[in-house]
Design an enzyme around this catalytic site. Structure first.
Site: not given
Length: 283
Positions: A2-3
């Site tokens: 997850p960015e």
DNA sequence: ATGGGGGCCTGCCGGC
DNA sequence: TGCCGGCAGGCCCCCA
């Protein structure tokens, strides 16, 4: 992992469910993720109310009523799932324990937060809220890419002295905090800059254009609810949609989406990580 | 001082 | 069908 957009999507999903709620029970199923859990983690979380759920870069920060902050990082494969009955927005029963469910928090409203992370590159920490700027995970982080602090003047000044590739400069969390491999590839495509171009060799004009393009890509991704790749899910288990909007990421060999461009998307490896780009549109 | 590569983990997918 | 290599959203650490 997850960015930034995925973490922000998770945060927004969790806020209405756990913000203002008290943690009534804590289950910790192993001693560590990437690092050992902080000393006495279960006890320090127990009976604390989450007064505010924030995000800094790719970290979720839950401020606790007792003056400490609970930090969660999702690593590459971490996710949080919310379950509970009678809660309106989420109505699933608590699922049976899954493999890699490492930490489970039960809240005063009946909600349950389950942290699951197969690869265990994630992290948890607890620190005194007033000492946030000294925390080992946070102290070195650069500006948020969606903040005014990250602007063309700042970025051109930093980039002009960097001899490494623009790709690696954008992945450097000390320079701008929250970008990862996907959104760097997408931002460079939008700006027509090759990922291998040295940052110091790019004109001010082009660096200046990169800044708003990064913002746009991140904002669109947040609006779409993040990108669901192998293991990202929204806090409520729903899927994000931004992966359908990737122009280059994961599209090796597919046609470049730029109108009238007849090139295919290429992949190369930089610092051990894949860069996806259009060899014709990005110079 | 800066940058590149290895390592941490598990799971999945494609090729043989 | 089964095994093996390659690959994956992050980030720290070491070495040159």
């Amino acid at each position: 992992m997850p960015e930034l957009p995925e973490v922000e999507t998770v945060r927004r999903g969790l806020v209405p469910v756990i913000q203002g709620q008290r943690i009534e029970h804590v289950q910790v199923n192993r001693p560590d993720l990437r690092w050992p859990f902080p000393k006495g983690m279960a006890k320090r979380l127990s009976q604390q109310t989450i007064t505010l759920l924030r995000r800094r870069s790719k970290y979720l920060l839950a401020d606790l009523s007792g003056g400490e902050t609970f930090l969660i990082h999702l690593g590459m494969s971490g996710r949080v799932l919310i379950s509970g009955e009678h809660l309106g927005t989420f109505v699933t029963n608590h699922p049976r324990k899954q493999n890699h469910d490492h930490v489970v928090l039960d809240f005063s409203n009946g909600a349950r937060l389950t942290y699951n992370d197969p690869r265990r590159f994630g992290a948890m920490d607890i620190f005194e809220t007033v000492k946030e700027s000294q925390n080992k995970h946070l102290h070195h982080l650069g500006p948020e890419p969606l903040s005014n602090e990250f602007n063309a003047l700042y970025f051109t000044n930093v980039a002009k002295s960097r001899k490494s590739s623009i790709k690696n400069v954008l992945l450097d969390q000390r320079i701008v905090a929250g970008l990862g491999n996907i959104y760097v590839c997408e931002s460079l495509y939008r700006t027509g800059i090759s990922p291998k171009k040295k940052a110091c060799d790019i004109s001010r004009e082009r660096l200046g254009k990169l800044v708003p393009n990064i913002r746009t890509v991140l904002e669109k991704a947040i609006t779409a609810g993040g990108s669901s790749l192998r293991d990202f899910r929204h806090a409520d288990g729903e899927l994000g949609y931004f992966q359908h909007s990737f122009a280059v990421y994961g599209r090796e060999g597919k046609p470049c989406p730029t109108p009238d461009c007849d090139s295919d998307i290429a992949r190369m490896v930089q610092s051990g990580r894949s860069s996806f780009y259009c060899p014709k549109c990005q110079k």
